[in-house]
Motif scaffolding. Sequence first.
Motif, PDB file in Angstrom:
ATOM      1  N   ASP A 133       0.628  13.726  24.196  1.00  9.46           N
ATOM      2  CA  ASP A 133      -0.580  14.520  23.984  1.00  9.46           C
ATOM      3  C   ASP A 133      -1.790  13.871  24.645  1.00  9.46           C
ATOM      4  OD1 ASP A 133       0.768  16.405  22.483  1.00  9.46           O
ATOM      5  OD2 ASP A 133       0.245  15.496  20.563  1.00  9.46           O
ATOM      6  N   GLN A 134      -1.919  12.569  24.499  1.00  9.65           N
ATOM      7  CA  GLN A 134      -3.087  11.858  25.009  1.00  9.65           C
ATOM      8  C   GLN A 134      -3.205  11.995  26.522  1.00  9.65           C
ATOM      9  OE1 GLN A 134      -3.195   7.711  23.957  1.00  9.65           O
ATOM     10  NE2 GLN A 134      -5.261   7.407  24.751  1.00  9.65           N
ATOM     11  N   GLU A 137      -4.094  15.589  27.475  1.00  9.06           N
ATOM     12  CA  GLU A 137      -5.509  15.850  27.231  1.00  9.06           C
ATOM     13  C   GLU A 137      -6.374  15.282  28.346  1.00  9.06           C
ATOM     14  OE1 GLU A 137      -6.433  16.126  22.544  1.00  9.06           O
ATOM     15  OE2 GLU A 137      -5.688  14.192  23.209  1.00  9.06           O
ATOM     16  N   SER A 138      -6.041  14.099  28.825  1.00  8.70           N
ATOM     17  CA  SER A 138      -6.799  13.500  29.919  1.00  8.70           C
ATOM     18  C   SER A 138      -6.759  14.386  31.150  1.00  8.70           C
ATOM     19  CB  SER A 138      -6.231  12.110  30.243  1.00  8.70           C
ATOM     20  OG  SER A 138      -6.942  11.513  31.308  1.00  8.70           O
ATOM     21  N   ILE A 140      -6.249  17.687  31.214  1.00 11.56           N
ATOM     22  CA  ILE A 140      -7.003  18.913  30.936  1.00 11.56           C
ATOM     23  C   ILE A 140      -8.502  18.681  31.075  1.00 11.56           C
ATOM     24  CG2 ILE A 140      -7.587  20.586  29.131  1.00 11.56           C
ATOM     25  CD1 ILE A 140      -4.685  20.040  28.037  1.00 11.56           C
ATOM     26  N   LEU A 141      -8.975  17.545  30.600  1.00 12.74           N
ATOM     27  CA  LEU A 141     -10.402  17.255  30.610  1.00 12.74           C
ATOM     28  C   LEU A 141     -10.934  16.925  31.994  1.00 12.74           C
ATOM     29  CD1 LEU A 141     -10.606  15.084  27.357  1.00 12.74           C
ATOM     30  CD2 LEU A 141     -11.462  17.414  27.667  1.00 12.74           C
ATOM     31  N   ARG A 160      -2.081  19.315  19.099  1.00 14.79           N
ATOM     32  CA  ARG A 160      -3.269  18.604  19.590  1.00 14.79           C
ATOM     33  C   ARG A 160      -3.634  19.056  20.999  1.00 14.79           C
ATOM     34  NH1 ARG A 160      -3.662  11.978  20.064  1.00 14.79           N
ATOM     35  NH2 ARG A 160      -5.363  11.886  21.599  1.00 14.79           N
ATOM     36  N   VAL A 161      -2.637  19.251  21.848  1.00 10.90           N
ATOM     37  CA  VAL A 161      -2.888  19.708  23.223  1.00 10.90           C
ATOM     38  C   VAL A 161      -3.390  21.149  23.230  1.00 10.90           C
ATOM     39  CG1 VAL A 161      -1.803  20.233  25.444  1.00 10.90           C
ATOM     40  CG2 VAL A 161      -1.247  18.112  24.267  1.00 10.90           C
ATOM     41  N   THR A 164      -7.011  21.240  22.416  1.00 11.91           N
ATOM     42  CA  THR A 164      -7.833  20.842  23.560  1.00 11.91           C
ATOM     43  C   THR A 164      -7.931  21.978  24.567  1.00 11.91           C
ATOM     44  OG1 THR A 164      -7.174  18.530  23.280  1.00 11.91           O
ATOM     45  CG2 THR A 164      -8.101  19.140  25.408  1.00 11.91           C
ATOM     46  N   GLN A 168     -11.248  23.676  26.063  1.00 14.76           N
ATOM     47  CA  GLN A 168     -11.586  23.349  27.450  1.00 14.76           C
ATOM     48  C   GLN A 168     -11.002  24.314  28.484  1.00 14.76           C
ATOM     49  OE1 GLN A 168     -13.651  20.810  28.081  1.00 14.76           O
ATOM     50  NE2 GLN A 168     -13.717  20.188  25.932  1.00 14.76           N
TER      51      GLN A 168
END
Length: 210
Positions: A133-134, A137-138, A140-141, A160-161, A164, A168
Motif C-alpha cells: 500500500d505504501q 500511495e507514493s 499515486i501522489l 488504504r490505496v 488514496t 487524489q
Amino acid sequence: ETVFDSTLYNLSRCQNLACLKISGCLNIPETGFLNLVDCRSLTELKIAGCAQMSDKVFMKSVAQMTTLLALDISFMDCVSDASLGAFLQSNSRLTSLNVSYNNDLTDKTLLNLARFGRKLRKLKLSGNENFSDQAAESLILNCEALVKLSFAQNISLTDRVLETLAKQGADLQELDICGCAGTTVDARNKLVEALQFTEVHCDTVDGKAR
C-alpha cells in the motif's frame, strides 16, 4: 511467429522506424534484441511475452533506448527492478508503460515510477502480488499526469490505496481495480462515488461499483 534475428537487424537500419510491435515473438534469439539499440527513432515498443529475453540483455538493449515514449513489457518476469529502474531514469519523457504480470517486480519499481515517471499518462501494473500500500500511495501522489491506471489483480493492496485514489484520483479518466481481493465492498463503492467522472472498473457490488 515469423520474426527472426535477421528481421530485427534489418529493422534497426530503418532510420525513421517509430513503432515496433513484436509481442509474443518467441523465434527471436535473445541476442537479437541487442539490435534494438540501433533503432534511434523508435518511440513505441511492444515486446510483451518475449520471455526468452534475459534481464542482462534487457539492460543492454531496451534500458539504453532514450527515445521511447511507450513501452509494453508485460508478461516478462525476466525484467528486474534494477534494470527497469535504469530505463526509467534515462527515459524521463515516457508517457505509457505496461509492466503487467511481471511477478518479480517489487516496491522498488513503484518507488522508481514515483520518482522518474512524472510524465506518465498511461500505466498498467496488473497482476502483481508484491506491491505494498505504501509504495502504491507514493506512486499515486507523485505521478500526477496519469489519466489511465490499472492495479487489476493486485491482491496485496488494501482499502488504504482505494482511499488514496478517492482523494487524489480526480484527474483519472480510467481506473481498473478488478480482482483486488484485499479490498472491501464498502471501499470500492466509496471510490466509485468519489470518482464520478472516472470510468472505474471493479468487481460489481450492490449495483454500485462498475
